[in-house]
Design a protein around this motif. Structure first.
Motif, PDB file in Angstrom:
ATOM      1  N   GLY A 114       0.805  -1.220   0.000  1.00 39.37           N
ATOM      2  CA  GLY A 114       0.000   0.000   0.000  1.00 39.37           C
ATOM      3  C   GLY A 114       0.835   1.266   0.000  1.00 39.37           C
ATOM      4  N   ASP A 115       0.325   2.310   0.640  1.00 41.82           N
ATOM      5  CA  ASP A 115       0.949   3.625   0.648  1.00 41.82           C
ATOM      6  C   ASP A 115       2.177   3.622   1.549  1.00 41.82           C
ATOM      7  OD1 ASP A 115       1.587   6.299   0.569  1.00 41.82           O
ATOM      8  OD2 ASP A 115      -0.081   6.931   1.857  1.00 41.82           O
ATOM      9  N   LEU A 116       3.339   3.876   0.972  1.00 40.82           N
ATOM     10  CA  LEU A 116       4.592   3.872   1.720  1.00 40.82           C
ATOM     11  C   LEU A 116       5.143   5.272   1.957  1.00 40.82           C
ATOM     12  CD1 LEU A 116       6.284   0.877  -0.135  1.00 40.82           C
ATOM     13  CD2 LEU A 116       5.259   0.848   2.142  1.00 40.82           C
ATOM     14  N   SER A 117       4.374   6.287   1.583  1.00 39.85           N
ATOM     15  CA  SER A 117       4.888   7.652   1.687  1.00 39.85           C
ATOM     16  C   SER A 117       5.296   8.050   3.108  1.00 39.85           C
ATOM     17  CB  SER A 117       3.881   8.651   1.108  1.00 39.85           C
ATOM     18  OG  SER A 117       2.641   8.586   1.786  1.00 39.85           O
ATOM     19  N   PRO A 118       4.600   7.581   4.169  1.00 39.63           N
ATOM     20  CA  PRO A 118       5.075   7.964   5.507  1.00 39.63           C
ATOM     21  C   PRO A 118       6.492   7.486   5.799  1.00 39.63           C
ATOM     22  CG  PRO A 118       2.838   7.124   5.626  1.00 39.63           C
ATOM     23  CD  PRO A 118       3.333   6.830   4.242  1.00 39.63           C
ATOM     24  N   TRP A 119       6.920   6.409   5.128  1.00 40.87           N
ATOM     25  CA  TRP A 119       8.249   5.847   5.389  1.00 40.87           C
ATOM     26  C   TRP A 119       9.273   6.322   4.375  1.00 40.87           C
ATOM     27  CZ3 TRP A 119       7.236   4.154   9.917  1.00 40.87           C
ATOM     28  CH2 TRP A 119       5.971   3.608  10.191  1.00 40.87           C
ATOM     29  N   MET A 120       8.799   6.843   3.254  1.00 39.71           N
ATOM     30  CA  MET A 120       9.707   7.319   2.213  1.00 39.71           C
ATOM     31  C   MET A 120       9.908   8.826   2.245  1.00 39.71           C
ATOM     32  SD  MET A 120       8.697   5.061  -1.130  1.00 39.71           S
ATOM     33  CE  MET A 120       9.000   3.279  -1.204  1.00 39.71           C
ATOM     34  N   ARG A 121       9.016   9.536   2.920  1.00 35.84           N
ATOM     35  CA  ARG A 121       9.107  10.989   2.975  1.00 35.84           C
ATOM     36  C   ARG A 121      10.054  11.367   4.104  1.00 35.84           C
ATOM     37  NH1 ARG A 121       4.225  11.865   3.816  1.00 35.84           N
ATOM     38  NH2 ARG A 121       3.459  12.502   1.767  1.00 35.84           N
ATOM     39  N   ASP A 156      12.655  13.631   6.499  1.00 36.85           N
ATOM     40  CA  ASP A 156      12.757  14.962   7.077  1.00 36.85           C
ATOM     41  C   ASP A 156      14.098  15.032   7.810  1.00 36.85           C
ATOM     42  OD1 ASP A 156      12.543  17.409   8.270  1.00 36.85           O
ATOM     43  OD2 ASP A 156      10.832  16.913   9.527  1.00 36.85           O
ATOM     44  N   PRO A 157      15.038  15.843   7.342  1.00 39.33           N
ATOM     45  CA  PRO A 157      16.357  15.882   7.983  1.00 39.33           C
ATOM     46  C   PRO A 157      16.325  16.438   9.406  1.00 39.33           C
ATOM     47  CG  PRO A 157      16.153  17.633   6.352  1.00 39.33           C
ATOM     48  CD  PRO A 157      14.946  16.747   6.205  1.00 39.33           C
ATOM     49  N   ASP A 158      15.275  17.162   9.759  1.00 30.74           N
ATOM     50  CA  ASP A 158      15.161  17.725  11.107  1.00 30.74           C
ATOM     51  C   ASP A 158      13.886  17.193  11.749  1.00 30.74           C
ATOM     52  OD1 ASP A 158      15.061  19.114  13.437  1.00 30.74           O
ATOM     53  OD2 ASP A 158      14.978  21.105  12.525  1.00 30.74           O
ATOM     54  N   PRO A 172      12.886  10.217   9.451  1.00 35.04           N
ATOM     55  CA  PRO A 172      14.000   9.950   8.547  1.00 35.04           C
ATOM     56  C   PRO A 172      13.527   8.978   7.469  1.00 35.04           C
ATOM     57  CG  PRO A 172      14.618   9.608  10.856  1.00 35.04           C
ATOM     58  CD  PRO A 172      13.135   9.740  10.810  1.00 35.04           C
ATOM     59  N   ALA A 173      13.911   9.211   6.243  1.00 37.71           N
ATOM     60  CA  ALA A 173      13.470   8.330   5.159  1.00 37.71           C
ATOM     61  C   ALA A 173      14.124   6.964   5.278  1.00 37.71           C
ATOM     62  CB  ALA A 173      13.814   8.950   3.813  1.00 37.71           C
ATOM     63  N   ILE A 174      13.342   5.938   4.995  1.00 34.99           N
ATOM     64  CA  ILE A 174      13.933   4.619   4.762  1.00 34.99           C
ATOM     65  C   ILE A 174      14.415   4.667   3.314  1.00 34.99           C
ATOM     66  CG2 ILE A 174      13.465   2.156   4.600  1.00 34.99           C
ATOM     67  CD1 ILE A 174      11.445   2.514   6.855  1.00 34.99           C
ATOM     68  N   GLY A 175      15.717   4.773   3.151  1.00 38.79           N
ATOM     69  CA  GLY A 175      16.287   5.210   1.891  1.00 38.79           C
ATOM     70  C   GLY A 175      16.563   4.155   0.859  1.00 38.79           C
ATOM     71  N   TRP A 176      16.422   2.884   1.218  1.00 41.92           N
ATOM     72  CA  TRP A 176      16.719   1.808   0.262  1.00 41.92           C
ATOM     73  C   TRP A 176      15.636   0.749   0.392  1.00 41.92           C
ATOM     74  CZ3 TRP A 176      21.235  -2.201   0.662  1.00 41.92           C
ATOM     75  CH2 TRP A 176      21.470  -2.777  -0.602  1.00 41.92           C
ATOM     76  N   TRP A 177      15.040   0.388  -0.751  1.00 42.14           N
ATOM     77  CA  TRP A 177      13.959  -0.586  -0.777  1.00 42.14           C
ATOM     78  C   TRP A 177      14.358  -1.764  -1.655  1.00 42.14           C
ATOM     79  CZ3 TRP A 177       9.428  -0.042   2.079  1.00 42.14           C
ATOM     80  CH2 TRP A 177       9.347   1.151   2.807  1.00 42.14           C
TER      81      TRP A 177
END
Length: 318
Positions: free
Chosen positions: A176-183, A185-187, A212-217
């Motif tokens: 489903g929607d992964l934007s909360p984990w991909m968006r 925020d550096p601060d 913080p983004a989960i940067g690798w999927w």
């Protein structure tokens, strides 16, 4: 225990010990159990003692470190393919010894993939230090594990690993929607207009968590392991993760399709004579509105998704 790993998303695998206990659906077809327990009998899976590997294996990272210094690169090392680095049933001193090896081999980037992300912070504190050259990752095979595991992974970001990653293998459902984990925020500490803290996590003015983004999927389908027969993964589940990662500019790596591929007869009718046939919808429900999947084997199914091989890796400082 592997000079150059067959796993596409790592250069090496390092196993300071062997053995584990199954805790989630992704464990049903455990490769390590099929290999080291069922086939070779080197360790008993489940609630049994873990087996520490020998001196040669513990020396491997130092050889890789010397080669990395010579080559001027930073190879990825998966720790551990035959165990879980944050396993509750492991002697804590073994983990401390493994962390010390990691600390002494700074050119190596250790991928600490776990199905127990709730243990990361506690067990790092037990060791007393964290090597600076590690990345934290969690297995996420379905929506339940998405909800259970990723919040703990985000909390572990406070330890300042090199990056966070999610291994969606075997992918057993649409995430489903992964934007909360991909968006990202550096601060994540400073509140701006309209933002608030809830349970220690900053919520943005739009109502979404600022994390913080989960940067690798990483994605992959399941393969047969011993007596466990692989479950099919709908390609749309892979596509959803791929497309969302692309929209946020994140690294996406597709390891394999598994044993299954979608199949449809030339006339648009579903075939009726396929071996090991099932109907599977993108939502994971099997019914007459699903898509036919044919079991063709890992080699034939391959790694490509829509004709493309996805080999992206996150960037790390030289």
């Amino acid at each position: 225990m592997a000079e150059n790993s067959a796993i596409s998303w790592t250069r090496h695998t390092w196993n300071p010990w062997m053995g584990c206990t199954k805790i989630s659906p992704a464990c049903d077809g455990c490769y390590a159990e099929a290999l080291m327990d069922k086939r070779y009998g080197k360790v008993k899976w489940g609630n049994h003692p873990r087996i520490r590997t020998g001196a040669h294996t513990w020396n491997d990272p130092f050889r890789w470190q010397r080669q990395a210094e010579k080559d001027g690169d930073r190879p990825f090392v998966f720790c551990a393919s035959l165990a879980d680095i944050f396993d509750n049933q492991v002697d804590p001193q073994w983990r401390a010894d493994a962390f010390e090896v990691m600390r002494k081999t700074p050119r190596l980037v250790y991928l600490l993939l776990t199905k127990r992300p709730q243990n990361i912070v506690k067990m790092v504190k037990e060791v007393g230090f964290m090597p600076p050259n590690v990345a934290f990752g969690s297995t996420v095979e379905d929506r339940d594990r998405l909800k259970q595991n990723l919040p703990h992974l985000i909390v572990a970001a406070g330890l300042r690993p090199l990056f966070l990653f999610a291994s969606c293998e075997p992918l057993l459902g649409d995430l489903g929607d992964l934007s909360p984990w991909m968006r990202g925020d550096p601060d994540t500490q400073t509140l701006r207009d309209g933002e608030r803290f809830e349970k220690g996590i900053k919520i943005g003015a739009d109502g979404w968590p600022k994390l913080p983004a989960i940067g690798w999927w990483i994605t992959g389908g399941e393969t047969d392991q011993g007596g466990h027969k692989s479950r099919p993964t709908h390609p749309d589940w892979f596509r959803s993760i791929r497309d969302q990662a692309a929209s946020f500019g994140l690294a996406y790596h597709h390891k394999q399709n598994g044993e299954w591929v979608p199949t449809q007869a030339d006339d648009g009718e579903w075939p009726t004579d396929l071996p090991e046939f099932c109907r599977l919808t993108p939502s994971g429900e099997r019914d007459d509105d699903g898509w036919p999947m044919q079991k063709v084997g890992k080699k034939f199914a391959g790694r490509q998704l829509d004709g493309v091989t996805h080999n992206a890796f996150p960037e790390v400082a030289a």
